[in-house]
Design a protein around this motif. Structure first.
Motif, short mmCIF file in Angstrom:
data_model
loop_
_atom_site.label_atom_id
_atom_site.label_comp_id
_atom_site.label_asym_id
_atom_site.label_seq_id
_atom_site.Cartn_x
_atom_site.Cartn_y
_atom_site.Cartn_z
N SER A 82 0.82 -1.21 0.00
CA SER A 82 0.00 0.00 0.00
C SER A 82 0.86 1.26 0.00
CB SER A 82 -0.90 0.02 1.24
OG SER A 82 -1.65 -1.16 1.36
N LEU A 83 0.18 2.38 -0.15
CA LEU A 83 0.82 3.67 0.06
C LEU A 83 1.41 3.67 1.48
CD1 LEU A 83 1.06 6.42 -1.45
CD2 LEU A 83 -1.00 7.14 -0.25
N GLY A 84 2.60 4.24 1.63
CA GLY A 84 3.28 4.19 2.92
C GLY A 84 2.55 4.96 4.02
N VAL A 85 2.72 4.48 5.25
CA VAL A 85 2.07 5.13 6.40
C VAL A 85 2.48 6.59 6.52
CG1 VAL A 85 1.97 5.16 8.93
CG2 VAL A 85 1.80 2.98 7.71
N SER A 86 3.77 6.88 6.35
CA SER A 86 4.24 8.27 6.51
C SER A 86 3.64 9.19 5.45
CB SER A 86 5.77 8.33 6.47
OG SER A 86 6.27 7.69 5.30
N GLU A 87 3.47 8.66 4.21
CA GLU A 87 2.85 9.47 3.14
C GLU A 87 1.37 9.75 3.46
OE1 GLU A 87 4.81 6.86 2.44
OE2 GLU A 87 6.50 7.98 1.62
N ILE A 88 0.68 8.73 3.95
CA ILE A 88 -0.73 8.90 4.31
C ILE A 88 -0.86 9.90 5.46
CG2 ILE A 88 -2.83 7.77 5.16
CD1 ILE A 88 -1.74 5.16 3.90
N ARG A 89 -0.02 9.74 6.46
CA ARG A 89 -0.05 10.64 7.62
C ARG A 89 0.17 12.09 7.19
NH1 ARG A 89 -2.57 9.99 10.98
NH2 ARG A 89 -1.72 8.15 11.99
N ARG A 90 1.10 12.28 6.27
CA ARG A 90 1.42 13.65 5.82
C ARG A 90 0.28 14.28 5.01
NH1 ARG A 90 6.13 12.45 4.36
NH2 ARG A 90 5.80 12.04 2.15
N ASN A 91 -0.37 13.48 4.19
CA ASN A 91 -1.39 14.02 3.28
C ASN A 91 -2.83 13.91 3.80
OD1 ASN A 91 0.07 14.78 0.64
ND2 ASN A 91 0.96 12.80 1.18
N PHE A 92 -3.04 12.97 4.71
CA PHE A 92 -4.39 12.78 5.28
C PHE A 92 -4.27 12.70 6.80
CE2 PHE A 92 -4.26 10.82 1.08
CZ PHE A 92 -5.36 11.40 0.45
N PRO A 93 -3.90 13.81 7.43
CA PRO A 93 -3.62 13.80 8.87
C PRO A 93 -4.80 13.38 9.74
CG PRO A 93 -3.75 16.05 8.04
CD PRO A 93 -3.73 15.16 6.86
N GLU A 94 -6.02 13.49 9.19
CA GLU A 94 -7.20 13.16 9.99
C GLU A 94 -7.48 11.66 10.04
OE1 GLU A 94 -8.82 12.72 5.91
OE2 GLU A 94 -7.29 13.99 6.85
N LEU A 95 -6.86 10.88 9.15
CA LEU A 95 -7.16 9.45 9.07
C LEU A 95 -6.45 8.64 10.15
CD1 LEU A 95 -7.16 8.36 5.30
CD2 LEU A 95 -9.09 8.41 6.88
N ARG A 96 -7.19 7.71 10.73
CA ARG A 96 -6.60 6.71 11.63
C ARG A 96 -5.98 5.64 10.74
NH1 ARG A 96 -8.75 2.38 15.03
NH2 ARG A 96 -7.78 2.48 17.07
N ILE A 97 -4.73 5.29 11.00
CA ILE A 97 -4.01 4.37 10.11
C ILE A 97 -3.59 3.10 10.85
CG2 ILE A 97 -2.09 4.11 8.50
CD1 ILE A 97 -1.88 7.21 8.54
N GLY A 98 -4.04 1.97 10.32
CA GLY A 98 -3.58 0.67 10.82
C GLY A 98 -2.64 0.06 9.81
N LYS A 99 -1.63 -0.66 10.29
CA LYS A 99 -0.68 -1.31 9.37
C LYS A 99 -0.65 -2.80 9.67
CE LYS A 99 2.67 -1.66 6.32
NZ LYS A 99 4.00 -1.04 6.31
#
Length: 204
Positions: A82-99
């Protein structure tokens, strides 16, 4: 401990809506893991789930960051491809991310990258991972002692395993076939819910 229900990618949209709208009150989170569906199909499925009474905050969408963002759901679950956690965190800061991880090293990196929780397994032998050696409770314990973020155990979990999973530091469990393939989905979900409540009461 939390109860995460994961869809199995084998049901029709209608079957999924019927099952999930019946069991959602017994689980903490529903992971929509439908790899074969397009973004539009996942959107339509989750939109219908929400309209049928499932709280958006309970829904975690596998891999589709775009759909999770558009529907303002509870989060996104990502894997190695998938798209990397750090990229998601940077671009979608509101999303809760599970890995989803399968090794100690992957889990440590996921926490560094900003994951909110880890899905780790498979812990026990399971028909969906035939021929693969389970990670086991020792690996789970090693991980939970090293990480600050919650670790959700997955793989071959039944209600009678909860005590040893909690003792190993698991913050929750993820179940797929144990509920999705049950003859009575609602009864199966309630059995896990009851076992988790009993476990919670036991620890005080």
């Amino acid at each position: 401990m939390q109860l995460h229900l994961i869809t199995d990618g084998k049901k029709t949209k209608e079957e999924l809506v019927a099952i999930l709208s019946e069991v959602h009150e017994s689980v903490d989170f529903i992971h929509v893991r439908e790899k074969h569906r397009s973004a539009q199909e996942v959107f339509e499925l989750v939109d219908e789930l929400i309209r049928s009474g499932v709280q958006p905050g309970k829904v975690i969408i596998n891999d589709r960051v775009d759909v999770a963002h558009v529907l303002h759901v509870g989060g996104v679950q990502v894997a190695y491809h998938s798209l990397g956690v750090s990229e998601i965190r940077r671009n979608f800061p509101e999303l809760r991310i599970g890995k989803s991880v399968h090794s100690y090293e992957e889990a440590i990196q996921a926490e560094i990258d900003g994951a909110d929780f880890i899905l780790f397994g498979h812990i026990y032998s399971t028909s969906s991972k035939e021929g693969l050696v389970p990670k086991g409770l020792m690996e789970l314990k090693k991980l939970t002692k090293s990480l600050k973020v919650p670790v959700i155990a997955i793989g071959g979990i039944s209600p009678d395993k909860l005590q040893e999973l909690r003792a190993s530091g698991a913050a929750g469990i993820a179940v797929m076939s144990g509920i999705m393939d049950a003859k009575d989905n609602v009864r199966a979900a309630k059995a896990f819910q009851a076992a988790l409540l009993a476990e919670k009461e036991e620890i005080g």
